[in-house]
Design an enzyme around this catalytic site. Structure first.
Site, PDB file in Angstrom:
ATOM      1  N   LEU A 200      44.523  83.415 110.828  1.00 17.39           N
ATOM      2  CA  LEU A 200      44.318  83.184 112.259  1.00 17.39           C
ATOM      3  C   LEU A 200      45.512  82.478 112.878  1.00 17.39           C
ATOM      4  O   LEU A 200      45.906  81.394 112.445  1.00 17.39           O
ATOM      5  CB  LEU A 200      43.057  82.343 112.502  1.00 17.39           C
ATOM      6  CG  LEU A 200      42.660  82.209 113.975  1.00 17.39           C
ATOM      7  CD1 LEU A 200      42.321  83.574 114.578  1.00 17.39           C
ATOM      8  CD2 LEU A 200      41.471  81.270 114.144  1.00 17.39           C
ATOM      9  N   TYR A 203      46.712  79.566 118.417  1.00 17.49           N
ATOM     10  CA  TYR A 203      47.565  79.125 119.503  1.00 17.49           C
ATOM     11  C   TYR A 203      46.726  78.520 120.634  1.00 17.49           C
ATOM     12  O   TYR A 203      45.594  78.936 120.866  1.00 17.49           O
ATOM     13  CB  TYR A 203      48.368  80.301 120.058  1.00 17.49           C
ATOM     14  CG  TYR A 203      49.469  80.766 119.123  1.00 17.49           C
ATOM     15  CD1 TYR A 203      49.808  80.049 117.983  1.00 17.49           C
ATOM     16  CD2 TYR A 203      50.169  81.926 119.384  1.00 17.49           C
ATOM     17  CE1 TYR A 203      50.813  80.466 117.136  1.00 17.49           C
ATOM     18  CE2 TYR A 203      51.185  82.362 118.541  1.00 17.49           C
ATOM     19  CZ  TYR A 203      51.503  81.633 117.416  1.00 17.49           C
ATOM     20  OH  TYR A 203      52.500  82.053 116.579  1.00 17.49           O
ATOM     21  N   ILE A 238      45.841  79.527 108.122  1.00 16.83           N
ATOM     22  CA  ILE A 238      46.031  79.184 109.527  1.00 16.83           C
ATOM     23  C   ILE A 238      47.517  79.258 109.869  1.00 16.83           C
ATOM     24  O   ILE A 238      48.354  78.702 109.158  1.00 16.83           O
ATOM     25  CB  ILE A 238      45.518  77.759 109.830  1.00 16.83           C
ATOM     26  CG1 ILE A 238      44.007  77.661 109.611  1.00 16.83           C
ATOM     27  CG2 ILE A 238      45.905  77.327 111.249  1.00 16.83           C
ATOM     28  CD1 ILE A 238      43.174  78.456 110.588  1.00 16.83           C
ATOM     29  N   LYS A 239      47.829  79.964 110.960  1.00 16.25           N
ATOM     30  CA  LYS A 239      49.196  79.956 111.473  1.00 16.25           C
ATOM     31  C   LYS A 239      49.220  79.127 112.745  1.00 16.25           C
ATOM     32  O   LYS A 239      48.415  79.340 113.654  1.00 16.25           O
ATOM     33  CB  LYS A 239      49.687  81.363 111.759  1.00 16.25           C
ATOM     34  CG  LYS A 239      51.182  81.363 112.110  1.00 16.25           C
ATOM     35  CD  LYS A 239      51.564  82.499 113.011  1.00 16.25           C
ATOM     36  CE  LYS A 239      53.032  82.341 113.421  1.00 16.25           C
ATOM     37  NZ  LYS A 239      53.409  83.243 114.515  1.00 16.25           N
ATOM     38  N   GLN A 240      50.144  78.174 112.799  1.00 18.79           N
ATOM     39  CA  GLN A 240      50.199  77.258 113.933  1.00 18.79           C
ATOM     40  C   GLN A 240      51.648  76.948 114.282  1.00 18.79           C
ATOM     41  O   GLN A 240      52.521  76.920 113.407  1.00 18.79           O
ATOM     42  CB  GLN A 240      49.456  75.959 113.607  1.00 18.79           C
ATOM     43  CG  GLN A 240      49.363  74.952 114.732  1.00 18.79           C
ATOM     44  CD  GLN A 240      48.730  75.532 115.985  1.00 18.79           C
ATOM     45  OE1 GLN A 240      49.436  76.040 116.860  1.00 18.79           O
ATOM     46  NE2 GLN A 240      47.394  75.469 116.061  1.00 18.79           N
TER      47      GLN A 240
END
Length: 352
Positions: A200, A203, A238-240
């Site tokens: 996910l 953003y 998790i992509k942040q």
């Protein structure tokens, strides 16, 4: 790339980043990346054996395979930023096969891109590198421009083209976020049923998050809560974006906070802010990969090495670098990705 080269690229920030001792969340509390990360963390979860197998395929592929760290090449910018804007510097990437070749040559763990890109070369490459299919996108043909993530395909279609995982973006804080949360939660539930891990892009987007010239969409407290919502809908990774400011909640004046969030759980040090992001990923049970960001030219390598050091020392699981690699000539893009991977292979760089 040698440890000395890493130090040189960090310049005057080398001591601050490489010698920092994190006193907010002790490293012993973290589920840190390791060769047996899946055995130690995911085996205890509700993920079925097919999910575990595909997670292992991703974690064990490429130059970082077997380390617990991830280097993922994302090329969905043809939609998110328009194809012309994304590929003008290197038109060879209008052909999706060259995207796959870049990921393979660079030794990436996986390649993340659109249904169309992956479907066009699926039979040739699905068995050679893990495919991560991006389910939704922000289209840029509406005028005036709007920012909303909409589904471009189904989980079943991703499974049929041989994907090893699916990904999605939620714009937390936007007017459309409620719908996006429901859509993505349902898609992730279906993905897990079919054995596909989920990634996910957490953003935050709201014009009200910008105040006095400061963009709090990348604030440590706001992005970390977005991470916490992401793991709540069972994202496996998790992509942040990398946090570069703090106190977004208190500055904008919304949500709920505790003074300890700012006095004990974070400081203004970039590693401490990133560790707060990791902590909100269930203390690292879901791996945190930070964004590479836009290409700025000559400073890209130093900026990405800095981000890799921050992510690794905070307890994160890697970087996801796109434009900084594919907007260069092919060989330079491969070398660029290798240099960032070397940060995660460097035994001298450990948890803060």
């Amino acid at each position: 790339m040698s440890y000395q080269k890493i130090t040189d690229l960090l310049g005057k920030e080398a001591d601050s980043l490489l010698q920092h001792a994190c006193k907010t969340f002790p490293k012993e509390l973290l589920h840190a990346p390791s060769p047996d990360f899946i055995d130690n963390v995911f085996v205890n979860s509700n993920r079925n054996p097919q999910v575990l197998r595909n997670l292992a395929a991703i974690y064990n592929h490429g130059r970082l395979g077997g380390t617990g760290y991830l280097s993922i090449l994302p090329v969905d910018q043809g939609i998110e930023h328009t194809a012309g804007a994304s590929f003008a510097k290197n038109p060879m990437y209008f052909d999706p096969e060259n995207i796959i070749k870049l990921a393979l040559e660079a030794g990436s763990n996986a390649v993340a891109t659109t249904f169309g890109n992956l479907a066009s070369v699926a039979r040739k490459y699905a068995h050679k590198i893990p495919f991560l299919v991006k389910l939704n996108h922000n289209e840029l043909l509406t005028y005036p421009t709007k920012y909303d993530q909409i589904m471009f395909g189904s989980v079943e279609d991703a499974w049929n083209l041989g994907a090893a995982a699916v990904g999605a973006t939620i714009y937390f804080g936007s007017e459309e976020s409620d719908r996006q949360i429901v859509e993505v939660a349902k898609a992730f539930e279906r993905a897990h049923q079919l054995g596909l891990p989920t990634v996910l892009w957490c953003y935050t987007r709201n014009n009200a998050f910008k105040k006095d010239g400061v963009n709090y969409e990348t604030a440590a407290d706001i992005t970390a809560q977005a991470n916490h919502l992401g793991v709540t809908i069972q994202a496996d990774i998790i992509k942040q974006k990398m946090p570069d400011v703090n106190a977004g909640f208190t500055t904008i004046g919304f949500s709920k906070t505790d003074p300890l969030m700012y006095s004990e759980l974070t400081t203004d040090h970039p590693i401490d802010m990133c560790r707060y992001q990791v902590a909100n990923c269930y203390m690292g049970r879901a791996g945190l990969i930070n964004s590479g960001g836009e290409s700025k030219g000559a400073s890209d390598l130093a900026d990405s090495v800095k981000n890799a050091v921050i992510n690794k020392r905070a307890g994160g699981s890697g970087l996801i670098l796109g434009r900084r690699s594919f907007q260069r000539p092919f060989a330079e893009g491969v070398d660029f990705l290798h240099n960032i991977q070397d940060v995660y292979l460097a035994k001298e760089i450990g948890l803060a």
